[in-house]
Design a protein around this motif. Sequence first.
Motif, PDB file in Angstrom:
ATOM      1  N   TYR A 245       9.526   4.854   8.701  1.00 24.04           N
ATOM      2  CA  TYR A 245       9.064   4.678   6.930  1.00 24.04           C
ATOM      3  C   TYR A 245       9.974   6.172   6.502  1.00 24.04           C
ATOM      4  CZ  TYR A 245       6.394   6.041   2.714  1.00 24.04           C
ATOM      5  OH  TYR A 245       6.269   6.827   1.813  1.00 24.04           O
ATOM      6  N   TRP A 246       9.950   7.339   7.169  1.00 27.39           N
ATOM      7  CA  TRP A 246      10.675   8.555   6.875  1.00 27.39           C
ATOM      8  C   TRP A 246      12.026   8.418   6.390  1.00 27.39           C
ATOM      9  CZ3 TRP A 246       7.991  11.723   4.321  1.00 27.39           C
ATOM     10  CH2 TRP A 246       8.207  13.662   4.540  1.00 27.39           C
ATOM     11  N   LYS A 247      12.229   7.301   7.657  1.00 27.21           N
ATOM     12  CA  LYS A 247      13.861   7.386   7.597  1.00 27.21           C
ATOM     13  C   LYS A 247      14.308   6.824   6.052  1.00 27.21           C
ATOM     14  CE  LYS A 247      16.513   5.259  10.571  1.00 27.21           C
ATOM     15  NZ  LYS A 247      16.397   4.658  11.899  1.00 27.21           N
ATOM     16  N   ARG A 248      13.205   5.427   5.749  1.00 25.12           N
ATOM     17  CA  ARG A 248      13.443   4.508   4.818  1.00 25.12           C
ATOM     18  C   ARG A 248      13.392   5.162   3.508  1.00 25.12           C
ATOM     19  NH1 ARG A 248      10.943   1.140   7.774  1.00 25.12           N
ATOM     20  NH2 ARG A 248       8.929   1.146   6.307  1.00 25.12           N
ATOM     21  N   LEU A 249      12.870   6.684   3.190  1.00 21.86           N
ATOM     22  CA  LEU A 249      13.181   7.511   2.341  1.00 21.86           C
ATOM     23  C   LEU A 249      14.297   7.956   1.168  1.00 21.86           C
ATOM     24  CD1 LEU A 249       9.543   9.393   3.084  1.00 21.86           C
ATOM     25  CD2 LEU A 249      10.411   7.404   1.217  1.00 21.86           C
ATOM     26  N   PRO A 250      14.418   7.556   0.046  1.00 20.08           N
ATOM     27  CA  PRO A 250      15.929   7.948  -0.208  1.00 20.08           C
ATOM     28  C   PRO A 250      15.499   9.891   0.189  1.00 20.08           C
ATOM     29  CG  PRO A 250      14.570   7.567  -2.171  1.00 20.08           C
ATOM     30  CD  PRO A 250      13.394   7.912  -1.023  1.00 20.08           C
ATOM     31  N   GLU A 251      17.264   9.596   0.330  1.00 22.25           N
ATOM     32  CA  GLU A 251      17.398  11.505   1.111  1.00 22.25           C
ATOM     33  C   GLU A 251      16.971  12.428  -0.148  1.00 22.25           C
ATOM     34  OE1 GLU A 251      21.664  11.247   2.432  1.00 22.25           O
ATOM     35  OE2 GLU A 251      21.050  13.256   3.558  1.00 22.25           O
ATOM     36  N   ASP A 252      17.139  12.339  -0.796  1.00 19.82           N
ATOM     37  CA  ASP A 252      16.859  13.241  -1.785  1.00 19.82           C
ATOM     38  C   ASP A 252      15.475  13.595  -1.489  1.00 19.82           C
ATOM     39  OD1 ASP A 252      16.770  10.947  -3.300  1.00 19.82           O
ATOM     40  OD2 ASP A 252      17.306  12.248  -5.643  1.00 19.82           O
ATOM     41  N   GLU A 258      10.466  17.279   3.171  1.00 20.15           N
ATOM     42  CA  GLU A 258      10.717  18.373   4.142  1.00 20.15           C
ATOM     43  C   GLU A 258       9.949  19.676   4.177  1.00 20.15           C
ATOM     44  OE1 GLU A 258      13.051  15.388   7.298  1.00 20.15           O
ATOM     45  OE2 GLU A 258      13.971  16.234   6.726  1.00 20.15           O
ATOM     46  N   ALA A 259      11.093  20.536   2.626  1.00 17.68           N
ATOM     47  CA  ALA A 259      11.308  22.085   2.628  1.00 17.68           C
ATOM     48  C   ALA A 259       9.723  21.858   1.979  1.00 17.68           C
ATOM     49  CB  ALA A 259      11.889  21.642   1.000  1.00 17.68           C
ATOM     50  N   ILE A 260       8.995  20.623   1.508  1.00 22.72           N
ATOM     51  CA  ILE A 260       7.546  21.391   0.707  1.00 22.72           C
ATOM     52  C   ILE A 260       6.876  21.554   2.376  1.00 22.72           C
ATOM     53  CG2 ILE A 260       5.812  20.436  -0.213  1.00 22.72           C
ATOM     54  CD1 ILE A 260       7.298  18.790  -2.476  1.00 22.72           C
ATOM     55  N   ILE A 261       7.065  20.566   3.280  1.00 19.44           N
ATOM     56  CA  ILE A 261       5.973  20.253   4.354  1.00 19.44           C
ATOM     57  C   ILE A 261       5.735  22.044   4.892  1.00 19.44           C
ATOM     58  CG2 ILE A 261       6.287  19.996   6.434  1.00 19.44           C
ATOM     59  CD1 ILE A 261       6.479  17.393   4.960  1.00 19.44           C
ATOM     60  N   ALA A 262       7.350  22.646   5.211  1.00 21.98           N
ATOM     61  CA  ALA A 262       8.055  23.955   6.057  1.00 21.98           C
ATOM     62  C   ALA A 262       7.382  24.741   4.918  1.00 21.98           C
ATOM     63  CB  ALA A 262       9.225  23.960   5.730  1.00 21.98           C
ATOM     64  N   GLU A 263       7.152  24.788   3.787  1.00 20.01           N
ATOM     65  CA  GLU A 263       6.573  25.529   3.059  1.00 20.01           C
ATOM     66  C   GLU A 263       4.937  26.104   3.279  1.00 20.01           C
ATOM     67  OE1 GLU A 263       8.317  25.911  -1.083  1.00 20.01           O
ATOM     68  OE2 GLU A 263       6.816  26.769  -1.621  1.00 20.01           O
TER      69      GLU A 263
END
Length: 331
Positions: A245-252, A258-263
Motif C-alpha cells: 500500500y505504502w509503495k503504491r501511494l503517489p511519491e510526493d 514520511e516527513a510528518i511521521i519523522a516529526e
Amino acid sequence: MFSFRHALTLLTLVWLLAGCGGDGDGRIVLKFPHVVAPGTPKGQGAERLRALIEERLGDRVVMEVYPSGQLMNEDDAIEMLAFGEVQMIAPSLSKFDRLTRKFQVFDLPFLFADLEEVETFQQSPVGQELLGELSHKGFLGVAYWHNGMKQFGGPRPMRRPEDAAGMKFRIMESDVLEAQILAMGANPQKMAFSEVYQALQTGAIDAQENTWSNNYSQKFFEVQPFYTESNHGYLGYLVVVNPGYWKRLPEDIREALEAIIAEVTAEVNANSTTLNAQDRARILAAGKSQIIQPSVEDLAAWRAAMRPVWEAFAGEIGPEIMAATPAGRSD
Ligand code: LMR
C-alpha cells in the motif's frame, strides 16, 4: 459459473486488498485504530499525525484516528492491515511475537535501564534494520514510538519477587513476558488490554504490569492498591503500514507522510517521559494506591530472579541483536 455478482465480490476484494479507499472528495483515507486513551504517548502521537496531515495534505489525504479500541482490538488491527481495512497501526512490540522472535529483545526484563538505552538501540544499525524485519510478511515499520518503562501493580505490596509468588498476572501476548512472570513464581495470563480493568475488578487476575500512562488512563489504580516502581521492562510501539500500500501511494504524498511521521516520532519520544511522570503524580494524588520504591537490594533480587529469561531467549533473538543491546555493547 462466473456471475456478475462474483465479479463484483472479486472487485470489492481487490479494492480492499489494494487499500485504495478514498473518501467522497477523492482524498486518500488513512485509518489508524489503536487501543489506548487519547492522552497517552501513542494517543497523542496519533492525534498529532492526524492534525499535521490535515494541515499539510488536507486536500489530498485524511487520517481517521480511532482511539481506545473503539474500532477494533490490536490482534484484529494486525490482520486488518493486511486486508487494507486500516492503513496504519502501532501495536506494542510485544504483540508481534507470533510474527518474529527478534522483537523479543524489547521484552527482556531489566535489559534496558531506561528509554535512553532503548533509543540508542533503536537508532543503531541493528535497530533500524529491525524496522523492516516484517516487511515480507506485510508489515513495514516506519517508526518506533516510546510509551515508557513498566511497573508492577497488584493487591498487596511486592517488594521482592517472592512477594509476587502465586499471583495471577495479566500480560500481553509475548512468550518472554510469560517466562518473566513464571520466573517470579507467579502465573501469567495473556489477555487483551481492553479486558484488564474488569479482570482486576472481578479478581479474574490479581496483578499486571504497565506504564504509568496506561495505569492512569485505564484507571487500573482504582482496582489495585499497590504498585512497585520496578521499571523492569520497556513498553514501546512499532508504527506500521502495509508495504504494498505504502509503495503504491503517489511519491510526493508518501514523502510528505514520511516527513510528518519523522516529526511526530521525535515529539512522541521527547514527551513520553513527561507524560508518564504526570500520570504517576495523578495516581498518587488520587490516593487510592501506594507506590513502593524498591531498595537497591530489592532491585538486585528482581534482576537476579529474571535474569534466566535472557539466557532462555537470547538464542532465538540472535547474537547480532543481543550484541547491540546494553548487555552486549562494551562502550
Ligand atoms: C497493553 O496491551 O498493555 C499495551 O500494549 C497497550 C498499549 O498499546 O499501550
